[in-house]
Design a protein around this motif. Sequence first.
Motif, PDB file in Angstrom:
ATOM      1  N   GLY A   1      91.719  16.785 -94.850  1.00  0.00           N
ATOM      2  CA  GLY A   1      90.874  17.618 -94.001  1.00  0.00           C
ATOM      3  C   GLY A   1      91.728  18.787 -93.807  1.00  0.00           C
ATOM      4  O   GLY A   1      92.823  18.982 -93.780  1.00  0.00           O
TER       5      GLY A   1
ATOM      6  N   THR B   1      94.689   7.324 -82.742  1.00  0.00           N
ATOM      7  CA  THR B   1      95.179   8.538 -81.944  1.00  0.00           C
ATOM      8  C   THR B   1      96.080   9.395 -82.873  1.00  0.00           C
ATOM      9  O   THR B   1      96.928   8.664 -83.697  1.00  0.00           O
ATOM     10  N   GLY B   2      95.935  10.563 -82.961  1.00  0.00           N
ATOM     11  CA  GLY B   2      96.991  11.423 -84.086  1.00  0.00           C
ATOM     12  C   GLY B   2      96.610  11.416 -85.505  1.00  0.00           C
ATOM     13  O   GLY B   2      97.376  11.858 -86.224  1.00  0.00           O
TER      14      GLY B   2
ATOM     15  N   GLN C   1      88.492   7.060 -81.166  1.00  0.00           N
ATOM     16  CA  GLN C   1      89.658   6.538 -81.476  1.00  0.00           C
ATOM     17  C   GLN C   1      89.496   4.871 -81.438  1.00  0.00           C
ATOM     18  O   GLN C   1      90.593   4.373 -81.860  1.00  0.00           O
TER      19      GLN C   1
ATOM     20  N   LYS D   1      91.474  13.454 -85.903  1.00  0.00           N
ATOM     21  CA  LYS D   1      90.049  13.494 -85.458  1.00  0.00           C
ATOM     22  C   LYS D   1      89.748  14.825 -84.987  1.00  0.00           C
ATOM     23  O   LYS D   1      88.782  15.543 -85.219  1.00  0.00           O
ATOM     24  N   SER D   2      90.514  15.364 -83.853  1.00  0.00           N
ATOM     25  CA  SER D   2      90.075  16.317 -83.138  1.00  0.00           C
ATOM     26  C   SER D   2      90.523  17.689 -84.037  1.00  0.00           C
ATOM     27  O   SER D   2      89.289  18.450 -83.737  1.00  0.00           O
ATOM     28  N   VAL D   3      91.035  17.532 -84.879  1.00  0.00           N
ATOM     29  CA  VAL D   3      91.470  18.804 -85.735  1.00  0.00           C
ATOM     30  C   VAL D   3      89.991  18.975 -86.464  1.00  0.00           C
ATOM     31  O   VAL D   3      89.565  19.965 -86.943  1.00  0.00           O
TER      32      VAL D   3
HETATM   33  N1  LIG Z   1      94.370  18.509 -91.610  1.00  0.00           N
HETATM   34  C1  LIG Z   1      95.409  18.452 -91.082  1.00  0.00           C
HETATM   35  N2  LIG Z   1      96.688  19.096 -91.686  1.00  0.00           N
HETATM   36  C2  LIG Z   1      97.953  19.053 -91.227  1.00  0.00           C
HETATM   37  N3  LIG Z   1      98.199  18.472 -90.056  1.00  0.00           N
HETATM   38  C3  LIG Z   1      97.171  17.786 -89.294  1.00  0.00           C
HETATM   39  C4  LIG Z   1      95.807  17.982 -89.696  1.00  0.00           C
HETATM   40  N4  LIG Z   1      95.105  17.021 -88.827  1.00  0.00           N
HETATM   41  C5  LIG Z   1      95.796  16.917 -87.874  1.00  0.00           C
HETATM   42  N5  LIG Z   1      97.207  17.445 -88.139  1.00  0.00           N
HETATM   43  C6  LIG Z   1      98.329  17.088 -87.305  1.00  0.00           C
HETATM   44  O1  LIG Z   1      97.961  15.866 -86.750  1.00  0.00           O
HETATM   45  C7  LIG Z   1      98.179  16.148 -85.216  1.00  0.00           C
HETATM   46  C8  LIG Z   1      97.343  15.113 -84.483  1.00  0.00           C
HETATM   47  O2  LIG Z   1      95.985  15.711 -84.741  1.00  0.00           O
HETATM   48  P1  LIG Z   1      94.734  15.507 -83.859  1.00  0.00           P
HETATM   49  O3  LIG Z   1      95.243  15.928 -82.476  1.00  0.00           O
HETATM   50  O4  LIG Z   1      93.533  16.056 -84.395  1.00  0.00           O
HETATM   51  O5  LIG Z   1      94.650  13.756 -83.709  1.00  0.00           O
HETATM   52  P2  LIG Z   1      93.725  12.919 -82.893  1.00  0.00           P
HETATM   53  O6  LIG Z   1      93.174  11.825 -83.766  1.00  0.00           O
HETATM   54  O7  LIG Z   1      92.800  13.786 -82.363  1.00  0.00           O
HETATM   55  O8  LIG Z   1      94.309  12.301 -81.986  1.00  0.00           O
HETATM   56  P3  LIG Z   1      93.932  12.025 -80.465  1.00  0.00           P
HETATM   57  O9  LIG Z   1      92.907  11.169 -80.466  1.00  0.00           O
HETATM   58  O10 LIG Z   1      95.213  11.684 -79.628  1.00  0.00           O
HETATM   59  O11 LIG Z   1      93.565  13.149 -79.828  1.00  0.00           O
HETATM   60  C9  LIG Z   1      97.838  17.539 -85.105  1.00  0.00           C
HETATM   61  O12 LIG Z   1      98.634  17.996 -83.833  1.00  0.00           O
HETATM   62  C10 LIG Z   1      98.301  18.366 -86.380  1.00  0.00           C
HETATM   63  O13 LIG Z   1      99.771  18.489 -86.228  1.00  0.00           O
END
Ligand SMILES: Nc1ncnc2c1ncn2[C@@H]1O[C@H](COP(=O)(O)OP(=O)(O)OP(=O)(O)O)[C@@H](O)[C@H]1O
Length: 991
Positions: free
Chosen positions: A876, A650-651, A814, A654-656
């Motif tokens: 990414g 998590t964090g 995740q 992935k979602s991005v």
């Molecule tokens: N490619 C990127 N460049 C810069 N910062 C990033 C990038 N991808 C993600 N982040 C940062 O990391 C944070 C967490 O990303 P994200 O929400 O996609 O994580 P996640 O793996 O989906 O977490 P979760 O599973 O809890 O949703 C984002 O809010 C952003 O600030």
Amino acid sequence: MRKVRGKTQPIRLSGGQRLLESFLIIGILAAVYLMVALVSFNPADPSWSQTAWQGTVQNKAGAFGAMVADTAFFTFGSLAYPLPLVMLGVTWIMFRRRGERESADYMIYGTRLLGLLLLFLTSCGLADLNFDDIWYFSSGGVIGDVVANLTLPLFSLLGTTLVLMFLWAVGFTLLTGISWLRVVDGIGETTLGMLGWLLNRIRGEQPQTLTPFAADIPDESQTAYAARLVNNPDETDIDEDDVLLRRSERIAYTPRPLADIQVSDTAAEKHARMQSPQTEVKSSPSHAPVQSEPAIVMPERSKPVTASARQPLGSNPDIAGVTIDDLQSQLAENDDYSVYAAESEERQADAQVVSDDLPAQNRVDEPSIGDLSLVGEAPVMSEYESVSEQDDTVAAPDADLPWEAEASDDEECLDDGREADIEIGVHDGMSELERAGMASDAEYDDDADDEESDEEAFQRKIREAQQAQQQQAYAAGLDNPFLVKKDVDLPKPTSPMPTLDLLQPPSQNVQPTSEEELKNTARLVEAKLADYKIKAKVVGIYPGPVITRYELDLAPGVKVSRISGLAKDLARALSAYAVRVVEVIPGKPYIGLELPNENRETVYMSEVLGSERFMNMRGPLPIVLGYDIAGEAVAADLSKMPHLLVAGTTGSGKSVGVNVMILSLLYKCKPEDCRFIMIDPKMLELSIYEGIPHLLTEVVTDMKDAGNALRWCVGEMERRYKLMAAVGVRNLAGYNAKLKEAAAAGHPIHDPLWKPGDSLDEHPPLLEKMPSIVVIVDEFADLMMVVGKKVEELIARLAQKARASGIHLVLATQRPSVDVITGLIKANIPSRMAFTVSTKTDSRTILDQGGAESLLGMGDMLYLPAGQSHTIRVHGAFASDDDVHNVVNDWKARGKPQYIDGILNSDQGSEAMLPGETSSGGEDDLDQLFDQVAAFVAESRRGSVSGVQRRFKIGYNRAARIVEQLEAHGIVSPPGHNGNREVLAPAPAGD
Ligand SMILES: Nc1ncnc2c1ncn2[C@@H]1O[C@H](COP(=O)(O)OP(=O)(O)OP(=O)(O)O)[C@@H](O)[C@H]1O
């Protein structure tokens, strides 16, 4: 124990390892036993050299121990005592190497054996000559006797001792491989270090007076004013701010150890990183006052460094020769550094003239390799120096390539010829610095743009708020402009597809690493590897936006696994967050070491989308991922993947990452080319896309519906297969092409599968173009948990066959554990994308290899394309929520989605059923088992789903459906608070 770090050892040992471990245990036992036997040796005990017929054996190790000890003393004399330690050492060394399957190097073995022999012979000989005998044994044992007897007649006592000592030294080197030069070096280094420390301590107690402008300005005690001060010690109206008028003790500077100086984190880290073994001696504190002398220009000198001073120490010709008053007045006038920067060109010219006239000690030289220790001196830089430092980099308008501009200087100072061997990579004909430079040029423009867009956004919000107020608020509190959905009154875009200005423009404000720093790090890497006895040479440096790859040429015989095992130690030694070892670089005989950059660049999605590579992509479902380590855009075609598994903690981003993929598709594909089914158990991530015309159904947040959606996909897949078979094509592209061709030829194709009664039409309808369908599941683990095994089967079925029918899966999770990413799913989803994970096991679960545990987070990922075994490291692209909103609104303004009703229905027809499943649909279509279940429930008086599941051996879904049907027929009640249902039907007669 030298455990291979980062590698989880398998639970069970291999055959050889078992033997070695047993050897270790027996070795310890033998050593302890021998020690006991030697220590408790009693000369009266019966042994090889002593006969005694009666009496108890005194030796604590028994009669056998007595014999062993006697033999040891007889053979080695007093050197028998260290024998147990030697035994322990040998077994330990053999044991700790159990993991390393090095190829047998007979040269090494031979020299070791020779060394051991020499050590034994010479030690025994020396002992024989120099120690007293013990009991009735010669002090060097029989070996020592022989050696001494052979050599004494030839060399006499002194000569023999000398010869044996030198041979002992030879034996030591042969056995251990430790060079005496290094031993001498080590001793010298320690001594110097201790002396330095001692000196520092001593000097630390005696404050030193440092005089500014020592060469040019007479000591203040020699000035007339000072003389007046001496004459009138009570005079108090001295200007406290005037450095020349202040008394010398007021600016007394007490050198302190570097650790005590309050420095910014960055400076401290730099110091730590730059400290190589070679430079440690040079950085002895005794240099500090001398080096810092030129910097003592300002009264502020003794202040801790402020944020503005966090710049690398470099050449600073501007400051030389400028007086304090000049600088102060400039600072007062230009507290905006950019103004100062604009003037720097002019001043540089002036300063150049002045600096030529300056005495040598007042100039700050270009940092050279030998000056590494200077980096630790960063705290003593004045603010002015750091400002002018910035000038050096900012105000170089005509230097296109700062590195190249400095390259000639650097080459001069690198007298070491091997520097020229290191290739500092520029993959795309455009260096990292150029990119950052361009970005920083654009920065000021961007700021203006930002302001504009902020203003626009603000006004838009106001407008929306007013519109919302005008509308009749249907409930108090719900007319908040921030709650109202924004899809009212969206202007229709004029461009055929969304434009890049919807996305945040790239704005980099990152200071790129200098060439000198890169080379220093390269040297540090070599030195650290040498500490672990690995000989390697850095042959290439490839700086990228997030990491820098150092390519290493390993000495012959060095196994790459040794370096992989040292990844964590290297990260620690280099003060890096994580170090990733790239064991194989395709097409090169080197290995790669990827170190995070000190300043990380953000990869903006607009940059990557605007890249040539993506622009020129022609596939049906092009997506961008981000930049590779060299800063080149990485794009792929989802239709070729054809399914993708995305995993990471998590964090990790992935979602991005998933958003970036969706946005790329939205940029390239119209709704008639690509449709989405989005499954979002988290209810937040994908719901943002609600309402775009690409959706086949509303974003699915209920996991039961998600199961139905997958089921629909299976049905659609089967339908498409039948159609393609009827049309005589092998894939979706062929199918669409054939339809187009037929229509163009004036023979549009009618649905060959249509039967009268299927619809109200009289004739079969015309076949229409079929879009690709991308099914995106944001948290796949949730789906697996709620819907269960069925999902796995549906996914496997889709993944196996859906490629040709244009249905593609993107599964994100995740929880990269084997119960989520099962073998069945993995086998059918060949493309994988791993964001940061916590363990190597997780990385293996996703990629079948380690590496993802050493990623840096925030979108840093390893991408494994289908059918390949080499992962590609990708940084990414970043798409903010605003970016997503903008693109979504743009598409919403272009059209409304046309949802297909049946997707979320539980009755999907026989095609979507899994083997063994039967169709059970609405009220009228009762399950085949309905009657039996009703009878069972009435009889057992238990209406639970699990009871029905167990009794009839059916899946949860079906059992739940039947129980719901029972409820609809009034046989059981709706579930109570505790979830139990009451049986309403009367018990069968006779019960
Ligand atoms: N490619 C990127 N460049 C810069 N910062 C990033 C990038 N991808 C993600 N982040 C940062 O990391 C944070 C967490 O990303 P994200 O929400 O996609 O994580 P996640 O793996 O989906 O977490 P979760 O599973 O809890 O949703 C984002 O809010 C952003 O600030």
